[in-house]
Write a protein that holds these residues in place. Structure first.
Motif, PDB file in Angstrom:
ATOM      1  N   ALA A 114      -3.756  14.697  13.167  1.00 18.34           N
ATOM      2  CA  ALA A 114      -5.057  14.879  12.512  1.00 18.34           C
ATOM      3  C   ALA A 114      -6.180  15.051  13.534  1.00 18.34           C
ATOM      4  CB  ALA A 114      -5.351  13.701  11.607  1.00 18.34           C
ATOM      5  N   LEU A 115      -6.074  14.326  14.648  1.00 18.44           N
ATOM      6  CA  LEU A 115      -7.113  14.408  15.681  1.00 18.44           C
ATOM      7  C   LEU A 115      -6.799  15.492  16.714  1.00 18.44           C
ATOM      8  CD1 LEU A 115      -7.727  10.572  16.185  1.00 18.44           C
ATOM      9  CD2 LEU A 115      -9.276  12.197  15.067  1.00 18.44           C
ATOM     10  N   ARG A 116      -5.694  16.221  16.469  1.00 22.31           N
ATOM     11  CA  ARG A 116      -5.270  17.335  17.340  1.00 22.31           C
ATOM     12  C   ARG A 116      -5.160  16.916  18.806  1.00 22.31           C
ATOM     13  NH1 ARG A 116      -8.746  19.472  13.354  1.00 22.31           N
ATOM     14  NH2 ARG A 116      -7.736  21.057  12.043  1.00 22.31           N
ATOM     15  N   ILE A 117      -4.516  15.788  19.016  1.00 23.95           N
ATOM     16  CA  ILE A 117      -4.351  15.262  20.374  1.00 23.95           C
ATOM     17  C   ILE A 117      -3.235  16.025  21.096  1.00 23.95           C
ATOM     18  CG2 ILE A 117      -3.837  13.180  21.731  1.00 23.95           C
ATOM     19  CD1 ILE A 117      -6.487  13.045  20.097  1.00 23.95           C
ATOM     20  N   THR A 118      -3.498  16.361  22.353  1.00 24.46           N
ATOM     21  CA  THR A 118      -2.514  17.082  23.173  1.00 24.46           C
ATOM     22  C   THR A 118      -2.531  16.489  24.584  1.00 24.46           C
ATOM     23  OG1 THR A 118      -4.201  18.660  23.847  1.00 24.46           O
ATOM     24  CG2 THR A 118      -2.868  19.279  21.931  1.00 24.46           C
ATOM     25  N   GLY A 119      -1.744  17.054  25.474  1.00 27.92           N
ATOM     26  CA  GLY A 119      -1.820  16.679  26.901  1.00 27.92           C
ATOM     27  C   GLY A 119      -1.303  15.282  27.176  1.00 27.92           C
ATOM     28  N   GLU A 120      -2.206  14.436  27.688  1.00 25.86           N
ATOM     29  CA  GLU A 120      -1.825  13.075  28.077  1.00 25.86           C
ATOM     30  C   GLU A 120      -2.613  12.050  27.268  1.00 25.86           C
ATOM     31  OE1 GLU A 120      -1.054  14.234  32.799  1.00 25.86           O
ATOM     32  OE2 GLU A 120      -2.638  12.790  32.284  1.00 25.86           O
TER      33      GLU A 120
ATOM     34  N   ILE B  13      -7.147   8.303  34.130  1.00 26.73           N
ATOM     35  CA  ILE B  13      -7.650   9.493  33.425  1.00 26.73           C
ATOM     36  C   ILE B  13      -7.541  10.724  34.328  1.00 26.73           C
ATOM     37  CG2 ILE B  13      -9.708  10.561  32.392  1.00 26.73           C
ATOM     38  CD1 ILE B  13     -10.585   7.708  31.544  1.00 26.73           C
ATOM     39  N   THR B  14      -7.007  11.804  33.759  1.00 28.18           N
ATOM     40  CA  THR B  14      -6.895  13.081  34.477  1.00 28.18           C
ATOM     41  C   THR B  14      -7.551  14.158  33.601  1.00 28.18           C
ATOM     42  OG1 THR B  14      -4.864  13.924  33.468  1.00 28.18           O
ATOM     43  CG2 THR B  14      -4.589  12.348  35.283  1.00 28.18           C
ATOM     44  N   PRO B  15      -7.678  15.392  34.094  1.00 28.07           N
ATOM     45  CA  PRO B  15      -8.245  16.465  33.256  1.00 28.07           C
ATOM     46  C   PRO B  15      -7.436  16.722  31.966  1.00 28.07           C
ATOM     47  CG  PRO B  15      -8.215  17.130  35.558  1.00 28.07           C
ATOM     48  CD  PRO B  15      -7.453  15.853  35.483  1.00 28.07           C
ATOM     49  N   ARG B  16      -6.169  16.260  31.942  1.00 29.49           N
ATOM     50  CA  ARG B  16      -5.324  16.496  30.756  1.00 29.49           C
ATOM     51  C   ARG B  16      -5.396  15.363  29.735  1.00 29.49           C
ATOM     52  NH1 ARG B  16       0.050  17.272  30.973  1.00 29.49           N
ATOM     53  NH2 ARG B  16      -0.136  18.841  29.342  1.00 29.49           N
ATOM     54  N   THR B  17      -6.102  14.286  30.090  1.00 30.43           N
ATOM     55  CA  THR B  17      -6.195  13.137  29.174  1.00 30.43           C
ATOM     56  C   THR B  17      -7.067  13.476  27.973  1.00 30.43           C
ATOM     57  OG1 THR B  17      -6.080  11.687  31.118  1.00 30.43           O
ATOM     58  CG2 THR B  17      -6.698  10.661  29.034  1.00 30.43           C
ATOM     59  N   THR B  18      -6.548  13.224  26.770  1.00 26.68           N
ATOM     60  CA  THR B  18      -7.331  13.516  25.560  1.00 26.68           C
ATOM     61  C   THR B  18      -7.608  12.277  24.714  1.00 26.68           C
ATOM     62  OG1 THR B  18      -5.296  14.072  24.393  1.00 26.68           O
ATOM     63  CG2 THR B  18      -6.515  15.906  25.369  1.00 26.68           C
ATOM     64  N   ALA B  19      -6.838  11.194  24.942  1.00 26.13           N
ATOM     65  CA  ALA B  19      -7.018  10.011  24.088  1.00 26.13           C
ATOM     66  C   ALA B  19      -6.487   8.752  24.761  1.00 26.13           C
ATOM     67  CB  ALA B  19      -6.306  10.217  22.750  1.00 26.13           C
ATOM     68  N   ILE B  20      -6.863   7.627  24.163  1.00 21.39           N
ATOM     69  CA  ILE B  20      -6.340   6.316  24.567  1.00 21.39           C
ATOM     70  C   ILE B  20      -5.684   5.714  23.319  1.00 21.39           C
ATOM     71  CG2 ILE B  20      -6.891   4.053  25.565  1.00 21.39           C
ATOM     72  CD1 ILE B  20      -9.587   5.294  26.513  1.00 21.39           C
ATOM     73  N   MET B  21      -4.480   5.167  23.490  1.00 27.87           N
ATOM     74  CA  MET B  21      -3.813   4.498  22.368  1.00 27.87           C
ATOM     75  C   MET B  21      -3.495   3.048  22.752  1.00 27.87           C
ATOM     76  SD  MET B  21      -0.373   5.466  20.223  1.00 27.87           S
ATOM     77  CE  MET B  21      -0.912   6.908  19.316  1.00 27.87           C
ATOM     78  N   PRO B  22      -4.460   2.157  22.525  1.00 29.86           N
ATOM     79  CA  PRO B  22      -4.221   0.743  22.826  1.00 29.86           C
ATOM     80  C   PRO B  22      -3.511   0.057  21.655  1.00 29.86           C
ATOM     81  CG  PRO B  22      -6.587   1.320  22.804  1.00 29.86           C
ATOM     82  CD  PRO B  22      -5.832   2.375  22.059  1.00 29.86           C
ATOM     83  N   VAL B  23      -2.965  -1.122  21.926  1.00 27.11           N
ATOM     84  CA  VAL B  23      -2.280  -1.916  20.907  1.00 27.11           C
ATOM     85  C   VAL B  23      -2.913  -3.301  20.865  1.00 27.11           C
ATOM     86  CG1 VAL B  23      -0.047  -2.895  20.201  1.00 27.11           C
ATOM     87  CG2 VAL B  23      -0.116  -0.674  21.356  1.00 27.11           C
TER      88      VAL B  23
ATOM     89  N   LYS C 236     -17.562   7.956  27.598  1.00 26.86           N
ATOM     90  CA  LYS C 236     -17.921   8.521  28.908  1.00 26.86           C
ATOM     91  C   LYS C 236     -17.090   9.770  29.220  1.00 26.86           C
ATOM     92  CE  LYS C 236     -17.968   7.036  33.784  1.00 26.86           C
ATOM     93  NZ  LYS C 236     -17.707   5.874  34.663  1.00 26.86           N
ATOM     94  N   TYR C 237     -15.808   9.754  28.847  1.00 22.44           N
ATOM     95  CA  TYR C 237     -14.910  10.864  29.187  1.00 22.44           C
ATOM     96  C   TYR C 237     -14.583  11.761  27.993  1.00 22.44           C
ATOM     97  CZ  TYR C 237     -14.235   8.504  33.655  1.00 22.44           C
ATOM     98  OH  TYR C 237     -14.444   7.919  34.880  1.00 22.44           O
ATOM     99  N   GLY C 238     -15.221  11.509  26.858  1.00 14.94           N
ATOM    100  CA  GLY C 238     -14.982  12.340  25.674  1.00 14.94           C
ATOM    101  C   GLY C 238     -13.567  12.224  25.124  1.00 14.94           C
ATOM    102  N   LEU C 239     -13.037  11.001  25.092  1.00 14.64           N
ATOM    103  CA  LEU C 239     -11.665  10.775  24.625  1.00 14.64           C
ATOM    104  C   LEU C 239     -11.651  10.176  23.216  1.00 14.64           C
ATOM    105  CD1 LEU C 239     -10.246   9.093  27.875  1.00 14.64           C
ATOM    106  CD2 LEU C 239     -10.233  11.531  27.281  1.00 14.64           C
ATOM    107  N   LYS C 240     -10.599  10.482  22.461  1.00 14.39           N
ATOM    108  CA  LYS C 240     -10.380   9.841  21.163  1.00 14.39           C
ATOM    109  C   LYS C 240      -9.686   8.498  21.394  1.00 14.39           C
ATOM    110  CE  LYS C 240     -11.683  13.365  18.530  1.00 14.39           C
ATOM    111  NZ  LYS C 240     -12.967  13.279  17.815  1.00 14.39           N
TER     112      LYS C 240
END
Length: 368
Positions: free
Chosen positions: A71-77, A120-130, A148-152
């Motif tokens: 749904a959030l169209r997450i890709t990359g890392e 975080i790298t240029p390919r990072t798109t999100a963080i998934m914590p638990v 700061k990095y525009g991540l979901k």
């Protein structure tokens, strides 16, 4: 001495007579799935109970993770934790996303915010914590980094049913949060799960995605999957919701007994309650320092097992050590010292609403 089997958990189950009444109604309605009466009732009731604006029910706790990423169209890392159940990372793999493991904070078992930025790298798109064991992550710090990095941010809140910080549900943190209603959880629908979101538009999109992408009789808007919850489990869940508070309080009393008895046992440590947090007491992990305790974690675990008390080494082994993931650069044990230490010392003690005083005394006598 009573030697009955004490399991690590026991499912909260509704009264059979009450369930039969609802089953009769379902049989009369002849509407078994596809957003039926009880499905809608349970979504409403859960929104109210959990203090969240929108919720979408799923048939298990893994599919909401997979669907949230879609749904959030997450890709990359995606940055995540190695200290979790495998479903967390599997959901990334199934979406063709590379997990990047970051070490945990030993004080909570959760993703360490101090370590996130370096991963975080240029390919990072999100963080998934638990929210490990239902202990809230540092959502404020994680939000600052994400902004700061525009991540979901998608929270795996499988353990965090009903958990609040200063009166606010932790399920409202991040872009979305996922829940598991598996039989082993504080609140269950036999198998089941849910996705929490902030707005009606996202809710609509999620509801399409979990029903093959159908937006109407002849319109398919996305390549969705089939992950809907049926009427029988929705009805079961409605009844369980009525008794979950009492079950959580019973668990709380077990936690109090464990802490009182184990506080002065050399080489055994555990988590305390966090200030301002309404906990759900979903798990009671202890950590075994072999040198001080005089026995390794595994020796204690098997000693308990021999005496018909089932603990659980949860989470062991780390996700990053499984064959699918161990070749990743971020899976290097040197990168994850705290996670390895916790995984190698943890035992979750039996923790559920049905434990008796005799059960608790038996468990404690083995450890002490």
């Amino acid at each position: 001495m009573d030697n009955k089997l004490i399991t690590v958990t026991s499912p909260l189950m509704p009264d059979l007579t009450e369930l039969n009444e609802l089953l009769k109604d379902i049989w009369n309605r002849k509407w078994l799935t596809n957003n039926g009466h009880y499905h809608q009732e349970l979504e409403k009731a859960l929104c109210e109970y959990l203090k969240v604006p929108y919720i979408s029910l799923f048939t298990n706790g893994t599919l909401p993770l997979i669907t949230a990423l879609q749904a959030l169209r997450i890709t990359g890392e995606v940055i995540t934790t190695p200290y979790s159940f495998v479903a967390t990372t599997h959901s990334l793999w199934w979406n063709g996303i590379k997990p990047v493991f970051v070490d945990i904070d030993p004080k909570t078992g959760n993703l360490d915010p101090d370590k996130i930025e370096a991963a975080i790298t240029p390919r990072t798109t999100a963080i998934m914590p638990v929210h490990v064991y239902g202990k809230p992550c540092d959502t404020v710090r994680i939000k600052e980094i994400a902004d700061k990095y525009g991540l979901k941010v998608i929270y795996d809140a499988a353990h965090a049913f009903g958990v609040e910080v200063n009166g606010e549900s932790i399920l409202n943190a991040g872009d979305m949060s996922t829940l598991s209603f598996h039989a082993t959880k504080v609140y269950n629908t036999v198998e089941g799960g849910a996705l929490v979101m902030h707005d009606a538009e996202t809710k609509k999109r999620i509801d399409y995605l979990k029903n093959f992408g159908f937006a109407g009789e002849t319109t398919v808007v996305a390549p969705g999957i089939n992950s809907k919850m049926d009427e029988v489990r929705s009805a079961y869940g409605l009844l369980n919701l009525k008794q979950v508070d009492a079950a959580i309080e019973a668990r709380h009393q077990v936690a109090i007994r464990y802490r009182e008895a184990l506080r002065n046992v050399e080489g055994i440590t555990f988590f305390e309650d966090m200030p301002g947090v309404k906990h759900n007491y979903s798990y009671f992990p202890i950590f075994v320092d072999a040198e001080k305790y005089g026995m390794t974690r595994d020796e204690l675990y098997f000693k308990m097992k021999e005496q018909n008390v089932l603990g659980r080494r949860y989470f062991y082994p780390l996700i990053s050590t499984f064959s699918t993931y161990r070749g990743l650069e971020s899976a290097n044990p040197e990168n994850l010292p705290e996670a390895h230490k916790m995984a190698n010392t943890v035992i979750c003690l039996p923790m559920h609403h049905a434990l008796t005083e005799d059960d608790i005394n038996r468990i404690l006598s083995i450890i002490i």
